[in-house]
Design an enzyme around this catalytic site. Structure first.
Site, short mmCIF file in Angstrom:
data_model
loop_
_atom_site.label_atom_id
_atom_site.label_comp_id
_atom_site.label_asym_id
_atom_site.label_seq_id
_atom_site.Cartn_x
_atom_site.Cartn_y
_atom_site.Cartn_z
N GLU A 135 -12.84 -1.72 18.97
CA GLU A 135 -11.73 -1.08 20.06
C GLU A 135 -11.47 -2.36 20.85
O GLU A 135 -11.28 -2.15 22.19
CB GLU A 135 -12.46 -0.11 20.88
CG GLU A 135 -12.99 1.28 20.00
CD GLU A 135 -11.52 1.79 19.31
OE1 GLU A 135 -10.30 1.74 19.82
OE2 GLU A 135 -11.84 2.40 18.28
N VAL A 136 -11.44 -3.65 20.20
CA VAL A 136 -10.93 -4.48 21.05
C VAL A 136 -9.41 -4.83 20.88
O VAL A 136 -8.89 -5.61 21.72
CB VAL A 136 -11.95 -5.87 20.82
CG1 VAL A 136 -11.21 -7.18 21.46
CG2 VAL A 136 -13.31 -5.48 20.95
N LYS A 164 -8.10 -5.37 17.10
CA LYS A 164 -7.90 -6.25 15.82
C LYS A 164 -6.56 -5.65 15.16
O LYS A 164 -5.83 -6.40 14.58
CB LYS A 164 -8.94 -5.94 15.02
CG LYS A 164 -10.17 -6.68 15.02
CD LYS A 164 -11.29 -6.65 14.10
CE LYS A 164 -11.55 -5.20 13.63
NZ LYS A 164 -12.05 -3.99 15.07
N VAL A 198 -3.70 -4.35 16.61
CA VAL A 198 -2.81 -5.11 17.42
C VAL A 198 -2.35 -6.31 16.81
O VAL A 198 -1.11 -6.89 16.47
CB VAL A 198 -3.08 -5.12 18.97
CG1 VAL A 198 -2.01 -5.98 19.55
CG2 VAL A 198 -2.99 -3.63 19.39
N LYS A 226 -6.53 -3.62 5.17
CA LYS A 226 -7.65 -3.01 6.08
C LYS A 226 -8.67 -2.33 4.95
O LYS A 226 -8.58 -1.23 4.58
CB LYS A 226 -7.06 -2.08 7.08
CG LYS A 226 -8.25 -1.24 7.71
CD LYS A 226 -8.73 -1.95 8.94
CE LYS A 226 -9.62 -0.92 9.57
NZ LYS A 226 -10.23 -1.63 11.01
N ASP A 246 -5.98 3.41 11.86
CA ASP A 246 -5.73 1.90 11.82
C ASP A 246 -4.67 1.62 10.61
O ASP A 246 -3.77 0.61 10.97
CB ASP A 246 -6.64 0.80 12.04
CG ASP A 246 -7.65 0.88 13.19
OD1 ASP A 246 -6.96 1.46 14.20
OD2 ASP A 246 -8.51 0.53 12.94
N GLY A 254 -14.98 -3.81 13.66
CA GLY A 254 -15.95 -4.12 14.58
C GLY A 254 -15.92 -5.79 14.55
O GLY A 254 -15.22 -6.35 14.41
#
Length: 234
Positions: free
Chosen positions: A12-13, A15, A17, A37, A51, A115
């Protein structure tokens, strides 16, 4: 094989985007770029909230969702655990087969991991093992707030010790809490200094559900696309 591998310091950082926005920005500059992905947990591939669907909307590619994300699991767990609980088994070679299919359709492919680099990924490896098989330059996405210097440096150093070519860091979500703290203001400089790595861009906080056009425009403004393009051209 030409492209980039997008990983992060944690889950949830941001990636997606970065991966989707970069793909779109490069395509708008005439590069034939696909996006991949391989494993998605927490949403099935066809779920519009996952995603993979977001990557498709952001990137503008004409590939199918199943080409972008061939394996998915409903539980929001590390992919290896999610597949075990679903009674499935996916190997690194399975992911490489699907990658080669996309590679046959595009000159470059941006690959989004899951992650961070040490996440249990396939039945026979971690995220870092798959990234090493791809042999692509690596971009690490980092959060902006307190603690990120430590997490980012550890992620970069671990990736390097495992033989990955980490080319830079993108800080995502800057300014979510205002006013910006002293730590957040100085973290990009400290990441660059301590991890000995360039910060390729700082993406501001765009909200929980930003529009695709806003994401793409922000990535174009915020990330050093010229440096990214040199790696695609090499």
């Amino acid at each position: 094989m030409s492209g980039l591998f997008i990983t992060a310091t944690d889950t949830e950082v941001g990636k997606t985007v970065v991966a989707g926005g970069l793909t779109a920005a490069l395509r708008r500059q005439g590069f034939d770029v696909g996006v991949y992905k391989p494993l998605q947990s927490g949403h099935l591939t066809e779920d519009p909230n996952g995603d993979a669907a977001r990557l498709l909307r952001l990137s503008g590619v004409d590939d199918t969702l199943r080409e972008i994300c061939p394996f998915s699991f409903t539980e929001p767990l590390a992919p290896r655990l999610a597949m075990e609980r679903a009674g499935l088994s996916v190997s690194t070679s399975d992911l490489l087969d699907h990658y080669r299919h996309l590679q046959s359709k595009h000159q470059h492919v941006l690959v989004e991991g899951a992650g961070g680099v040490a996440v249990p990924y396939t039945r026979d490896g971690l995220v870092v093992d798959f990234a090493k098989e791809l042999n692509l330059p690596v971009v690490v996405v980092a959060r902006p707030d307190l603690g990120t210097v430590n997490l980012t440096t550890l992620s970069v150093e671990y990736a390097r010790t495992r033989g990955l070519n980490v080319i830079g860091v993108v800080v995502n979500g800057y300014g979510k809490s205002l006013p910006v703290s002293v730590a957040e203001e100085n973290n990009p400089r400290m990441i660059s200094e301590i991890a000995q790595i360039p910060v390729l861009g700082i993406i501001p906080w765009l909200g929980n559900q930003p529009r695709e056009a806003e994401v793409i425009a922000t990535v174009e403004r915020s990330i050093d696309l010229e440096r990214i393009k040199t790696y695609l051209a090499s």
